[in-house]
Enzyme design. Structure first.
Site, PDB file in Angstrom:
ATOM      1  NE  ARG A   6      44.757  38.650  35.855  1.00  0.00           N
ATOM      2  CZ  ARG A   6      45.424  37.903  36.731  1.00  0.00           C
ATOM      3  NH1 ARG A   6      44.755  37.091  37.535  1.00  0.00           N
ATOM      4  NH2 ARG A   6      46.739  37.950  36.813  1.00  0.00           N
ATOM      5  CB  VAL A   7      36.900  41.706  33.489  1.00  0.00           C
ATOM      6  CG1 VAL A   7      35.483  41.480  32.977  1.00  0.00           C
ATOM      7  CG2 VAL A   7      37.172  43.189  33.702  1.00  0.00           C
ATOM      8  CG  HIS A   8      35.365  37.043  37.501  1.00  0.00           C
ATOM      9  ND1 HIS A   8      34.846  36.727  38.741  1.00  0.00           N
ATOM     10  CD2 HIS A   8      36.703  37.181  37.683  1.00  0.00           C
ATOM     11  CE1 HIS A   8      35.819  36.679  39.631  1.00  0.00           C
ATOM     12  NE2 HIS A   8      36.948  36.965  39.016  1.00  0.00           N
ATOM     13  CE  LYS A  62      42.977  33.994  40.845  1.00  0.00           C
ATOM     14  NZ  LYS A  62      43.952  35.102  40.710  1.00  0.00           N
TER      15      LYS A  62
END
Length: 337
Positions: A297-299, A81
């Site tokens: 992706r949306v955090h 990540k």
């Protein structure tokens, strides 16, 4: 006419000679690889084909044009990540870099398969090219680092880090996406364990401890630590730094990548002449040239109280990292701390 026939025969004879030498050398190399286990003697696995019987021109031709599978001489070993997939993909734009499409995870999950199996997972390359393998989990297990050192004590290692809180958010988003069918999705704070000083948080924010294990076995000039944020903002600067690290000529260009406003980061330029090579080396959205939907992706949002708790807990770990690598990264969640 007679001279022309003799010329053709000469070319054919020379071609057959090169073919026989290459075939014999490759077979001998493979036999050696099959017979060895990790005994600390692996230099032969990285040597070029034996061309001592040829003259200079013939040897040069073989080195330049023969493509075969080679063990990697550069590994991207972590952290997950932290942009390792994007970095590996961008690197494949360089004509002297090749890389397998997927994580091989040889030193963690597939070690029992042996070194020959590992080499056979690599793409074909010439002697002038560098094979780069990326498995982001290698850095988390000391035994993997030891195995890498046993394979090749001179291998070069690239490590990607990022703002630890952003990494926590990214890992949370990944976990949620995998369990989206669950009726109740835990909040970010609950997922973290309810507090900042939990084992889950510690595992994802402590970069220094795994890196310290790397430095115990490898020289510092063999290890390059980079920030994911810089790769997002100035990818060309990062790629040029890696070129210098790997002793490669400059080949990356501003036209290789384009900024995608919707994604908020750089993607491959689909109009670039290098794009077909990149497309064959990484999973992309062919229309946009961006990484798959599992990237970016949306955090989740973090409440002020919990964010303060996290920054207070994590800050000493950041300082330990910066002291260890002799380099400081500016991370958004710690700018005013």
């Amino acid at each position: 006419m007679h001279k022309k026939v003799l010329g053709i025969l000469g070319v054919l004879t020379f071609s057959l000679y090169i073919f026989l030498v290459v075939t014999t050398s490759s077979q001998a190399h493979n036999k050696t690889l099959r017979q060895h286990r990790f005994s600390g003697q692996h230099a032969a696995f990285f040597e070029p084909l034996n061309t001592s019987a040829l003259d200079g021109k013939s040897s040069s031709l073989i080195s330049e044009f023969v493509r075969r599978r080679r063990l990697p001489t550069c590994l991207i070993i972590g952290f997950s990540k932290c942009g390792t997939t994007a970095l590996r993909g961008f690197l494949t734009l360089h004509p002297h870099i090749v890389s397998p499409l997927r994580e091989i995870r040889y030193f963690t999950m597939n070690f029992v398969r042996g070194l020959l199996w590992y080499r056979n997972q690599m793409p074909l390359s010439t002697a002038a090219q560098i094979t780069v393998e990326k498995s982001a989990g290698y850095i988390n297990t000391p035994v993997s680092i030891e195995r890498i050192h046993q394979m090749n004590a001179g291998v070069k290692l690239v490590v990607m880090v990022r703002d630890p809180i952003t990494r926590l958010q990214s890992e949370y988003a990944r976990c949620v996406s995998r369990n989206i069918s669950r009726p109740r999705v835990p909040s970010f704070q609950v997922w973290c364990g309810g507090a900042a000083h939990t084992s889950k948080v510690l595992r994802l924010i402590d970069y220094a401890t795994p890196l310290d294990n790397v430095y115990r076995l490898f020289r510092r000039d063999q290890v390059l630590v980079l920030s994911e944020e810089l790769l997002e903002e100035k990818p060309l600067d990062v790629l040029e730094e890696i070129e210098a690290f790997l002793d490669l000529r400059q080949a990356f260009s501003k036209t290789d990548l384009v900024y995608n406003k919707e994604k908020g980061f750089f993607c491959f330029n689909t109009s670039s002449t290098k794009y077909p090579k990149a497309k064959a080396s990484i999973v992309l959205n062919e229309k946009t040239g961006c990484l798959g939907s599992h990237k970016g992706r949306v955090h989740p949002e973090i409440g002020d109280k919990f964010l303060k708790e996290l920054t207070t807990f994590i800050r000493p770990f950041n300082q330990r990292l910066f002291h260890l690598i002799g380099r400081t990264f500016t991370w958004a969640n710690f700018k005013n701390q």
